[in-house]
Motif scaffolding. Structure first.
Motif, PDB file in Angstrom:
ATOM      1  N   PHE A   1      20.957  59.050  13.064  1.00 30.10           N
ATOM      2  CA  PHE A   1      21.583  60.104  12.949  1.00 30.10           C
ATOM      3  C   PHE A   1      21.257  61.296  11.353  1.00 30.10           C
ATOM      4  N   SER A   2      20.813  62.331  11.777  1.00 31.25           N
ATOM      5  CA  SER A   2      19.894  63.252  10.829  1.00 31.25           C
ATOM      6  C   SER A   2      20.933  63.973   9.593  1.00 31.25           C
ATOM      7  N   PRO A   3      20.362  64.480   8.690  1.00 34.38           N
ATOM      8  CA  PRO A   3      21.463  64.514   7.512  1.00 34.38           C
ATOM      9  C   PRO A   3      21.393  65.546   8.541  1.00 34.38           C
TER      10      PRO A   3
ATOM     11  N   ASP B   1      28.587  64.379   9.820  1.00 36.34           N
ATOM     12  CA  ASP B   1      29.790  65.087  10.402  1.00 36.34           C
ATOM     13  C   ASP B   1      30.065  63.495  11.864  1.00 36.34           C
ATOM     14  N   LEU B   2      28.571  63.904  13.114  1.00 36.19           N
ATOM     15  CA  LEU B   2      28.979  62.859  13.918  1.00 36.19           C
ATOM     16  C   LEU B   2      29.295  61.448  13.046  1.00 36.19           C
TER      17      LEU B   2
ATOM     18  N   GLU C   1      29.967  60.033  10.505  1.00 30.04           N
ATOM     19  CA  GLU C   1      31.201  60.096  10.160  1.00 30.04           C
ATOM     20  C   GLU C   1      32.500  60.005  10.775  1.00 30.04           C
ATOM     21  N   PHE C   2      32.453  60.377  11.856  1.00 33.70           N
ATOM     22  CA  PHE C   2      33.645  60.819  12.759  1.00 33.70           C
ATOM     23  C   PHE C   2      33.452  58.947  13.396  1.00 33.70           C
ATOM     24  N   LEU C   3      32.051  58.779  14.206  1.00 32.75           N
ATOM     25  CA  LEU C   3      31.555  57.659  14.728  1.00 32.75           C
ATOM     26  C   LEU C   3      32.253  56.379  13.414  1.00 32.75           C
ATOM     27  N   ARG C   4      32.099  56.207  12.552  1.00 36.02           N
ATOM     28  CA  ARG C   4      32.213  55.165  11.205  1.00 36.02           C
ATOM     29  C   ARG C   4      33.846  54.954  11.070  1.00 36.02           C
ATOM     30  N   SER C   5      34.994  55.989  11.715  1.00 33.39           N
ATOM     31  CA  SER C   5      35.756  56.352  11.194  1.00 33.39           C
ATOM     32  C   SER C   5      36.593  55.124  12.506  1.00 33.39           C
ATOM     33  N   HIS C   6      35.868  54.519  13.420  1.00 34.36           N
ATOM     34  CA  HIS C   6      36.571  54.003  13.862  1.00 34.36           C
ATOM     35  C   HIS C   6      36.407  53.231  14.046  1.00 34.36           C
ATOM     36  N   ASP C   7      37.936  51.661  14.731  1.00 31.38           N
ATOM     37  CA  ASP C   7      37.688  50.783  13.305  1.00 31.38           C
ATOM     38  C   ASP C   7      36.320  49.525  14.595  1.00 31.38           C
ATOM     39  N   ASN C   8      36.517  49.996  16.534  1.00 28.21           N
ATOM     40  CA  ASN C   8      35.795  49.857  17.350  1.00 28.21           C
ATOM     41  C   ASN C   8      35.091  50.788  16.941  1.00 28.21           C
TER      42      ASN C   8
END
Length: 60
Positions: free
Chosen positions: A25-27, A31-32, A34-41
């Motif tokens: 992910f570029s700077p 937002d993408l 962080e959204f992805l990392r917010s998922h447990d799996n």
């Protein structure tokens, strides 16, 4: 404790059967990320999205 033979067998299985994809992910896409990392799996979430797209493509 895992034996050396089991470690070799696991490495061989991963090398021959498993596939891996890397995603960067570029700077301006944080937002993408962080959204992805917010998922447990994360892997399960991504696989679910892909399966949904595949099902949609089959219907078209």
């Amino acid at each position: 404790m895992v034996s050396e033979a089991q470690r070799r067998a696991s490495a061989k299985y991963k090398r021959e059967k498993m596939k891996q994809v890397s995603l960067r992910f570029s700077p301006n896409e944080m937002d993408l990320y962080e959204f992805l990392r917010s998922h447990d799996n994360v892997a399960g979430y991504l696989k679910g999205l892909i399966r949904r797209d595949m099902e949609e493509a089959e219907r078209d």
